[in-house]
Scaffold this motif. Sequence first.
Motif, PDB file in Angstrom:
ATOM      1  N   GLU A  17       0.792  -1.209   0.000  1.00 50.65           N
ATOM      2  CA  GLU A  17       0.000   0.000   0.000  1.00 50.65           C
ATOM      3  C   GLU A  17       0.839   1.281   0.000  1.00 50.65           C
ATOM      4  O   GLU A  17       0.562   2.198  -0.741  1.00 50.65           O
ATOM      5  CB  GLU A  17      -0.918   0.016   1.229  1.00 50.65           C
ATOM      6  N   ASP A  91       1.034  -4.650   3.786  1.00 49.16           N
ATOM      7  CA  ASP A  91       0.546  -3.388   4.338  1.00 49.16           C
ATOM      8  C   ASP A  91       1.390  -3.118   5.581  1.00 49.16           C
ATOM      9  O   ASP A  91       1.212  -3.755   6.620  1.00 49.16           O
ATOM     10  CB  ASP A  91      -0.946  -3.474   4.699  1.00 49.16           C
ATOM     11  N   ASP A  94      -1.614  -1.105   9.021  1.00 51.19           N
ATOM     12  CA  ASP A  94      -3.055  -1.069   8.807  1.00 51.19           C
ATOM     13  C   ASP A  94      -3.686  -0.458  10.058  1.00 51.19           C
ATOM     14  O   ASP A  94      -3.187  -0.654  11.169  1.00 51.19           O
ATOM     15  CB  ASP A  94      -3.593  -2.490   8.583  1.00 51.19           C
ATOM     16  N   TRP A 252      -3.893  -5.859  -0.024  1.00 47.69           N
ATOM     17  CA  TRP A 252      -2.873  -5.880   1.037  1.00 47.69           C
ATOM     18  C   TRP A 252      -3.502  -5.977   2.433  1.00 47.69           C
ATOM     19  O   TRP A 252      -2.822  -6.327   3.380  1.00 47.69           O
ATOM     20  CB  TRP A 252      -1.961  -4.647   0.950  1.00 47.69           C
ATOM     21  N   ASP A 253      -4.794  -5.683   2.563  1.00 47.20           N
ATOM     22  CA  ASP A 253      -5.470  -5.826   3.864  1.00 47.20           C
ATOM     23  C   ASP A 253      -5.812  -7.293   4.145  1.00 47.20           C
ATOM     24  O   ASP A 253      -5.916  -7.684   5.307  1.00 47.20           O
ATOM     25  CB  ASP A 253      -6.793  -5.042   3.887  1.00 47.20           C
TER      26      ASP A 253
HETATM   27 CA    CA Z   1      -4.797  -1.199   5.119  1.00 42.84          CA
END
Ligand code: CA
Length: 338
Positions: A17, A91, A94, A252-253
């Motif tokens: 990200e 990520d 997050d 990416w989450d």
């Molecule tokens: Ca994220």
Amino acid sequence: MTLEKSFQVWKKNIAGEESNTFTNELGEKIVVQICQTEEETAKLLQTVLDNNEAAAKALARAAHQDVELSVPTVDNVILNIPHSKIGMWVDPIDSTYQYIKGSADIKACNGIYSKGLQCVTILIGVFLTDTGLPIMGVINQPFATRDKDTLRWKSHLYWGLSYMDINICSLDVSASGGIKDKTNCSSENGGAAKNSYSAVTSSAETKDILSSLSTVCGDNLHFAAGAGYKCLCVILGLVDFYVFSEDTTFKWDCCAPHAILKSLGGGILDLSKYMESIRKRKIFSERPHLVYNVPVDGAVGADMWANVGGLVAYRSDKHLEHFMDLFFKKLPLQSELH
Ligand code: CA
Ligand code: 2IP
Ligand code: CA
């Protein structure tokens, strides 16, 4: 960057990200990277950290640290996957908003933090570039617990590997499918239909979905910040499901938690495709798992990698269908559709 250094062969397949290009007040572009030496990295970091030498040095020290990679359960596992077939979504942080706010005094409800530093996670997911399916995931929760006396935070690390017939993870799973207390949570995962279900969702969820979820889950519907953290709540058995219908989570989450959930017998599915199948009474030959190798048609920038159509994360295959049927039936307007 450290990943790129450790896994040179994967370099071009690692994406994520955040960007490592910064623009300073003079309009100069600075590309932050790991240099040959710790001192060089510190100097470079200082240029994007308002000249803060101490912070730059501390970060450079951490980046150049030799990390002990040995995990006994994994050390004996041999995977023969060509490097070119492996992609990685990262990520680095997050729940950025919770990280910036930095609240340390939020109380958990049923083990779930609705907000606060506990919702921050670092997510590293590995997928196969041909099928798009996730195979490995690591979640670090840097602010998992805090020592009352020293006020120092302790991190928790979770990992999972799910490839062909290999399914292993860092969590202790009991024979019934429940997770034994490594993480202070209890879970019961026995029969096919339970009397009550629990779910977590985002405060950004739409009215209709919330209405159905609260009818199905009652007091067991929870809200929490962070897509990674909500997935972690499912992984830990704090809730049965994470349901979200909007397009604002990204590859990416989900890649890392998805691999861990797969290793536990669950997964993360495309919510809109699942709902469509219920609506059309279509039976899937295979569940519509999120895939990580195909950009969204016509989208640009980060939106190329959005989980369009939403998601449902689950840990137990057994309860999924029953829960989803109930959830579908309780959606406002369903009666008008039939
Ligand atoms: Ca994220
Ligand atoms: C965000 C973060 C948000 C989440 C959003 C993600 O990632 O996880 O908390 O929204 O979907 O993209 P919500 O908390 O409403 O689920 P980031 O913090 O990395 O931008
Ligand atoms: Ca992020």
